[in-house]
Design a protein around this motif. Structure first.
Motif, PDB file in Angstrom:
ATOM      1  N   HIS A  72      -0.734   6.724  -7.359  1.00 13.61           N
ATOM      2  CA  HIS A  72      -2.018   6.668  -8.061  1.00 13.61           C
ATOM      3  C   HIS A  72      -2.007   7.457  -9.359  1.00 13.61           C
ATOM      4  N   ASP A  73      -1.007   8.289  -9.555  1.00 10.99           N
ATOM      5  CA  ASP A  73      -0.911   9.140 -10.741  1.00 10.99           C
ATOM      6  C   ASP A  73       0.225   8.615 -11.606  1.00 10.99           C
ATOM      7  N   ALA A  91       1.562   0.914  -4.833  1.00 15.39           N
ATOM      8  CA  ALA A  91       0.789   1.273  -3.633  1.00 15.39           C
ATOM      9  C   ALA A  91       1.720   1.134  -2.438  1.00 15.39           C
ATOM     10  N   TRP A  92       1.348   1.785  -1.358  1.00 13.64           N
ATOM     11  CA  TRP A  92       2.065   1.611  -0.095  1.00 13.64           C
ATOM     12  C   TRP A  92       1.146   2.029   1.038  1.00 13.64           C
ATOM     13  N   ASN A  93       1.400   1.496   2.223  1.00 27.02           N
ATOM     14  CA  ASN A  93       0.689   2.046   3.370  1.00 27.02           C
ATOM     15  C   ASN A  93       1.467   3.264   3.863  1.00 27.02           C
ATOM     16  N   ARG A  94       0.865   3.999   4.759  1.00 23.31           N
ATOM     17  CA  ARG A  94       1.483   5.269   5.156  1.00 23.31           C
ATOM     18  C   ARG A  94       2.799   5.070   5.896  1.00 23.31           C
ATOM     19  N   THR A  95       2.905   3.977   6.654  1.00 17.04           N
ATOM     20  CA  THR A  95       4.163   3.740   7.360  1.00 17.04           C
ATOM     21  C   THR A  95       5.260   3.323   6.372  1.00 17.04           C
ATOM     22  N   VAL A 133      -8.789   4.993   5.722  1.00 12.94           N
ATOM     23  CA  VAL A 133      -9.039   6.080   4.785  1.00 12.94           C
ATOM     24  C   VAL A 133      -7.995   6.057   3.676  1.00 12.94           C
ATOM     25  N   ALA A 134      -6.735   5.873   4.050  1.00 13.40           N
ATOM     26  CA  ALA A 134      -5.666   5.858   3.058  1.00 13.40           C
ATOM     27  C   ALA A 134      -5.838   4.712   2.071  1.00 13.40           C
ATOM     28  N   LEU A 135      -6.204   3.519   2.569  1.00 14.33           N
ATOM     29  CA  LEU A 135      -6.348   2.383   1.683  1.00 14.33           C
ATOM     30  C   LEU A 135      -7.601   2.481   0.837  1.00 14.33           C
ATOM     31  N   SER A 136      -8.648   3.131   1.353  1.00 14.87           N
ATOM     32  CA  SER A 136      -9.825   3.337   0.516  1.00 14.87           C
ATOM     33  C   SER A 136      -9.481   4.242  -0.647  1.00 14.87           C
ATOM     34  N   GLU A 137      -8.545   5.180  -0.440  1.00 14.44           N
ATOM     35  CA  GLU A 137      -8.085   6.034  -1.533  1.00 14.44           C
ATOM     36  C   GLU A 137      -7.407   5.195  -2.617  1.00 14.44           C
ATOM     37  N   ALA A 138      -6.621   4.218  -2.198  1.00 16.82           N
ATOM     38  CA  ALA A 138      -5.939   3.368  -3.170  1.00 16.82           C
ATOM     39  C   ALA A 138      -6.945   2.603  -4.018  1.00 16.82           C
ATOM     40  N   HIS A 139      -8.011   2.073  -3.368  1.00 13.41           N
ATOM     41  CA  HIS A 139      -9.034   1.351  -4.109  1.00 13.41           C
ATOM     42  C   HIS A 139      -9.788   2.290  -5.043  1.00 13.41           C
ATOM     43  N   ARG A 140     -10.025   3.507  -4.594  1.00 18.46           N
ATOM     44  CA  ARG A 140     -10.754   4.472  -5.430  1.00 18.46           C
ATOM     45  C   ARG A 140      -9.968   4.764  -6.680  1.00 18.46           C
ATOM     46  N   HIS A 141      -8.659   4.979  -6.554  1.00 18.68           N
ATOM     47  CA  HIS A 141      -7.835   5.259  -7.728  1.00 18.68           C
ATOM     48  C   HIS A 141      -7.708   4.031  -8.625  1.00 18.68           C
ATOM     49  N   LEU A 142      -7.721   2.816  -8.016  1.00 16.58           N
ATOM     50  CA  LEU A 142      -7.628   1.588  -8.803  1.00 16.58           C
ATOM     51  C   LEU A 142      -8.855   1.448  -9.684  1.00 16.58           C
ATOM     52  N   ASP A 143     -10.024   1.881  -9.209  1.00 22.38           N
ATOM     53  CA  ASP A 143     -11.267   1.714  -9.945  1.00 22.38           C
ATOM     54  C   ASP A 143     -11.439   2.716 -11.072  1.00 22.38           C
ATOM     55  N   ARG A 144     -10.559   3.713 -11.145  1.00 21.80           N
ATOM     56  CA  ARG A 144     -10.723   4.735 -12.187  1.00 21.80           C
ATOM     57  C   ARG A 144     -10.498   4.146 -13.577  1.00 21.80           C
ATOM     58  N   ALA A 162       6.330   6.497   4.726  1.00 23.04           N
ATOM     59  CA  ALA A 162       7.136   7.319   5.631  1.00 23.04           C
ATOM     60  C   ALA A 162       8.524   6.724   5.839  1.00 23.04           C
ATOM     61  N   LEU A 163       8.640   5.406   5.748  1.00 26.76           N
ATOM     62  CA  LEU A 163       9.927   4.767   5.989  1.00 26.76           C
ATOM     63  C   LEU A 163      10.878   4.951   4.808  1.00 26.76           C
ATOM     64  N   VAL A 164      10.395   4.730   3.577  1.00 27.51           N
ATOM     65  CA  VAL A 164      11.310   4.674   2.432  1.00 27.51           C
ATOM     66  C   VAL A 164      11.295   5.915   1.561  1.00 27.51           C
ATOM     67  N   ALA A 165      10.255   6.761   1.676  1.00 27.36           N
ATOM     68  CA  ALA A 165      10.193   7.911   0.761  1.00 27.36           C
ATOM     69  C   ALA A 165       9.275   8.993   1.303  1.00 27.36           C
ATOM     70  N   GLU A 166       9.535   9.458   2.501  1.00 23.92           N
ATOM     71  CA  GLU A 166       8.632  10.441   3.075  1.00 23.92           C
ATOM     72  C   GLU A 166       8.697  11.789   2.357  1.00 23.92           C
ATOM     73  N   HIS A 167       9.734  11.999   1.522  1.00 25.23           N
ATOM     74  CA  HIS A 167       9.843  13.249   0.775  1.00 25.23           C
ATOM     75  C   HIS A 167       9.008  13.222  -0.510  1.00 25.23           C
ATOM     76  N   VAL A 168       8.397  12.076  -0.804  1.00 23.98           N
ATOM     77  CA  VAL A 168       7.534  11.938  -1.970  1.00 23.98           C
ATOM     78  C   VAL A 168       6.080  12.016  -1.502  1.00 23.98           C
ATOM     79  N   GLU A 169       5.209  12.623  -2.310  1.00 26.07           N
ATOM     80  CA  GLU A 169       3.805  12.726  -1.931  1.00 26.07           C
ATOM     81  C   GLU A 169       3.187  11.336  -1.811  1.00 26.07           C
ATOM     82  N   PHE A 170       2.359  11.152  -0.791  1.00 21.95           N
ATOM     83  CA  PHE A 170       1.799   9.833  -0.506  1.00 21.95           C
ATOM     84  C   PHE A 170       0.945   9.312  -1.652  1.00 21.95           C
ATOM     85  N   ASP A 171       0.210  10.175  -2.312  1.00 23.42           N
ATOM     86  CA  ASP A 171      -0.702   9.718  -3.359  1.00 23.42           C
ATOM     87  C   ASP A 171      -0.026   9.607  -4.728  1.00 23.42           C
ATOM     88  N   ALA A 172       1.276   9.782  -4.814  1.00 26.24           N
ATOM     89  CA  ALA A 172       1.977   9.747  -6.101  1.00 26.24           C
ATOM     90  C   ALA A 172       1.798   8.427  -6.854  1.00 26.24           C
TER      91      ALA A 172
END
Length: 299
Positions: free
Chosen positions: A152-153, A133-137, A288-299, A140-150
């Motif tokens: 979770h998959d 997991a990561w927050n958006r900042t 919103v971004a962190l709620s996405e992380a929790h949603r994917h964790l619950d899958r 953006a700091l270490v891997a902005e060329h990677v999709e943010f939701d990666a």
């Protein structure tokens, strides 16, 4: 790939200690080894040469804590190196690799990540350096060329070691890449000692050794180190030069998982991180971004 044996590690550490380092006087005799001879190390550690030879050859069974500590003292091992020595000594002589279940970030770790908001970049790393997991900042700091939701998959989950050695954009990002590369490899070796049966870890190390000459060279050195604090000097494509310090927070409930937090170490870096957090704030609200992380964790 066999990660490492006790004998191989002892030999690599023996090779780096010279007689002068331990106060031995050499009287002009030629030496065939770069460091200490087996019998010299054995004498200094207070064990027989025959026992030490069998230990290095994997034929002595389990060494006692006292013997290992004595060897560590002569070899001038630091805390992490000594822990690695003990980890290797506890490994059974015959063991098979097993494939562990995919890692999931603990809810308490995600809660701690959420508490940081977006002003402080942060990344949650798994045992093998996978981004859980990561927050958006942090993204953006270490891997902005990677999709943010990666993260979770499982099929797309970023691997920091793979990116560090196999991804040219990640290499270009780090102005102190050589220094950090040594740390990455040394920490992977420490992890390999803790989890010698982890098939995913063995595959990762084997892949990196086959595909990247820099990794193979560093792995062959046998260095071991923990990775809890340090500095990253970045050449960021969006905000320019950024010098940050990283520190790792460990959680008792999930000791394999590390929350890595980045803080500026000068005024220019503070301004750059503020600009970065302002930019991501306009893209999506943190909750919103962190709620996405929790949603994917619950899958």
């Amino acid at each position: 790939m066999e990660l490492e044996s006790l004998g191989a590690y002892l030999k690599s550490r023996r090779d780096r200690v010279t007689p002068a380092d331990v106060g031995l006087r050499i009287y002009g005799t030629s030496r065939r080894v770069p460091g200490l001879r087996r019998e010299e190390l054995a004498q200094l550690a207070g064990v027989s040469a025959g026992y030490y030879t069998r230990l290095e050859q994997g034929q002595a069974g389990t060494a006692s804590q006292q013997v290992l500590d004595a060897l560590a003292g002569v070899l001038k091992l630091d805390r992490a190196e000594t822990a690695h020595l003990h980890n290797l000594a506890r490994q059974p002589t015959t063991s098979r690799l097993v494939r562990p279940r995919p890692e999931r970030p603990h809810p308490r770790v995600l809660a701690l990540l959420a508490s940081l908001g977006e002003t402080t970049p942060a990344v949650v790393l798994g045992r093998r350096g996978d981004v859980l997991a990561w927050n958006r900042t942090g993204h953006a700091l270490v891997a902005e060329h990677v999709e943010f939701d990666a993260p979770h998959d499982l099929a797309r989950r970023p691997s920091i070691p793979r990116m560090f050695f196999l991804d040219s954009l990640t290499r270009d990002l780090h102005r102190n890449w050589d220094e950090l590369a040594r740390t990455h490899v040394a920490y992977l070796r420490l992890t390999a000692g803790r989890y010698p049966n982890d098939a995913r870890l063995a595959e990762l190390i084997g892949e990196l050794a086959m595909r990247d000459a820099d990794f193979a060279k560093l792995w062959a050195k046998g260095d071991v180190a923990d990775c809890t604090v340090g500095s990253m000097r970045l050449r960021h494509p969006t905000v320019g030069a950024v010098d940050v310090d990283y520190q790792v927070w460990l959680q008792p409930e999930s000791p394999d998982h590390r929350l890595e937090v980045y803080t500026p170490n000068n005024t220019a870096a503070a301004d750059a991180l503020r600009l970065l957090s302002d930019q991501v704030a306009h893209q999506q609200k943190p909750e919103v971004a962190l709620s996405e992380a929790h949603r994917h964790l619950d899958r």
